[in-house]
Design a protein around this motif. Sequence first.
Motif, PDB file in Angstrom:
ATOM      1  N   MET A 202       0.829  -1.251  -0.232  1.00 16.13           N
ATOM      2  CA  MET A 202      -0.073   0.259  -0.131  1.00 16.13           C
ATOM      3  C   MET A 202       0.821   1.607  -0.003  1.00 16.13           C
ATOM      4  N   ASP A 203       2.543   0.872   1.039  1.00 13.57           N
ATOM      5  CA  ASP A 203       2.831   2.516   0.311  1.00 13.57           C
ATOM      6  C   ASP A 203       3.324   3.363  -0.667  1.00 13.57           C
ATOM      7  N   ILE A 204       2.671   1.994  -2.169  1.00 14.21           N
ATOM      8  CA  ILE A 204       2.890   2.241  -3.399  1.00 14.21           C
ATOM      9  C   ILE A 204       1.526   2.067  -3.844  1.00 14.21           C
ATOM     10  N   LEU A 205       0.861   1.364  -3.877  1.00  7.19           N
ATOM     11  CA  LEU A 205      -0.382   1.152  -4.329  1.00  7.19           C
ATOM     12  C   LEU A 205      -1.833   2.488  -3.618  1.00  7.19           C
ATOM     13  N   SER A 206      -1.845   2.727  -2.659  1.00  5.20           N
ATOM     14  CA  SER A 206      -2.617   4.075  -1.910  1.00  5.20           C
ATOM     15  C   SER A 206      -2.564   4.864  -3.184  1.00  5.20           C
ATOM     16  N   GLN A 207      -1.310   5.087  -4.062  1.00  2.00           N
ATOM     17  CA  GLN A 207      -1.468   6.348  -4.505  1.00  2.00           C
ATOM     18  C   GLN A 207      -1.851   6.609  -6.518  1.00  2.00           C
ATOM     19  N   LEU A 208      -2.262   5.045  -6.227  1.00  2.12           N
ATOM     20  CA  LEU A 208      -2.482   4.444  -7.655  1.00  2.12           C
ATOM     21  C   LEU A 208      -4.334   4.437  -7.888  1.00  2.12           C
ATOM     22  N   LYS A 209      -5.016   4.616  -8.628  1.00  6.37           N
ATOM     23  CA  LYS A 209      -6.225   4.227  -9.011  1.00  6.37           C
ATOM     24  C   LYS A 209      -6.237   3.097  -9.982  1.00  6.37           C
ATOM     25  N   TYR A 210      -6.797   1.763  -9.536  1.00  5.87           N
ATOM     26  CA  TYR A 210      -6.631   0.511 -10.226  1.00  5.87           C
ATOM     27  C   TYR A 210      -7.645  -0.454  -9.979  1.00  5.87           C
ATOM     28  N   GLU A 211      -8.143  -0.987 -11.162  1.00  2.67           N
ATOM     29  CA  GLU A 211      -8.864  -2.149 -11.488  1.00  2.67           C
ATOM     30  C   GLU A 211      -8.474  -3.333 -11.800  1.00  2.67           C
ATOM     31  N   ILE A 212      -8.750  -4.463 -11.225  1.00  2.00           N
ATOM     32  CA  ILE A 212      -7.952  -5.378 -11.441  1.00  2.00           C
ATOM     33  C   ILE A 212      -9.366  -6.628 -12.574  1.00  2.00           C
ATOM     34  N   ASP A 213      -9.344  -6.512 -13.806  1.00  3.45           N
ATOM     35  CA  ASP A 213      -9.549  -7.460 -14.542  1.00  3.45           C
ATOM     36  C   ASP A 213      -9.455  -9.291 -14.610  1.00  3.45           C
ATOM     37  N   MET A 214     -10.462  -9.354 -14.035  1.00  4.37           N
ATOM     38  CA  MET A 214     -10.244 -11.213 -13.105  1.00  4.37           C
ATOM     39  C   MET A 214      -9.580 -12.306 -14.428  1.00  4.37           C
ATOM     40  N   GLN A 215     -10.716 -11.902 -15.574  1.00  5.16           N
ATOM     41  CA  GLN A 215     -11.572 -12.648 -16.776  1.00  5.16           C
ATOM     42  C   GLN A 215      -9.902 -11.975 -17.953  1.00  5.16           C
ATOM     43  N   ARG A 216      -9.797 -11.378 -18.381  1.00  7.32           N
ATOM     44  CA  ARG A 216      -9.258 -10.384 -18.875  1.00  7.32           C
ATOM     45  C   ARG A 216      -7.445 -11.053 -18.370  1.00  7.32           C
ATOM     46  N   LYS A 217      -7.357 -10.887 -17.358  1.00  5.28           N
ATOM     47  CA  LYS A 217      -6.138 -11.034 -16.536  1.00  5.28           C
ATOM     48  C   LYS A 217      -5.248  -9.802 -16.422  1.00  5.28           C
ATOM     49  N   VAL A 218      -5.295  -9.122 -16.553  1.00  2.00           N
ATOM     50  CA  VAL A 218      -4.949  -7.598 -16.730  1.00  2.00           C
ATOM     51  C   VAL A 218      -5.444  -6.755 -15.194  1.00  2.00           C
TER      52      VAL A 218
END
Length: 242
Positions: A202-218
């Motif tokens: 989270m020291d890095i992830l908290s600075q980003l807005k991201y989504e995980i597409d599990m179906q497309r694996k991206v």
Amino acid sequence: MKVKSLIAGLVLLTQPVWVTPVAAEIYHYVDDRGRKVYVDRQSQIPPQFRSQTQRLKEESATLSTSERMRREQTLQRLDAQKGARGEVAAIEAEMASLEQRANVNGNSVQVPVTLRYLGKTKTVNLIVDTGASRTVLHQSAVRSLGAVGKPAGFAQVVGGARIPTSLIPVDGLSFGPVDQGKSELLVIEPTAAPGYDGLLGMDILSQLKYEIDMQRKVVIWHADRYRELARTKQELLAKAEE
């Protein structure tokens, strides 16, 4: 007789020369959805529709005012469709740049992360882990960088064991479109080989807005921008179909 013929020839040469207007060619066909599609080149017609193509040959000098306006509207629509296709292609390219392929195993999502240290680079596979407060590297994965760490106390791992930790500075780390620049990362030596090189915390992830597409694996980084591009793409496609 010869003089008269010569004079007649001179008269003919002095008459205005009218150039026949160039014919503008527009093609149309009916697609699988029953829509009439207009194009200005026969090569733009999909092969499966060429057998039912109608060629409309128009001479601008013989068109009525209404026909001329209708022709101009068709050509303008064709130009708009070409422009929309170019914009859509540019949008799709930017959307692709915000995606990163991930190794998905159940609920575990791993992404490659490139570390930079004193001119050396090392790519490690880190689990995207919102439960980790800090980004953690396994010592065996970064040993080749030759980075000298400083003691950082102990960490308690699953099972209750306490293992020593250290901090190493890196000149930068990057993944997908993200470049974090200089960072200080926590290093541990796990008691068993876990099959990955650490955790992206989270020291890095908290600075980003991201989504995980599990179906497309991206993993989609900068998700707000990605959604904005997707909306614009749909608007352009809808406009091109009008």
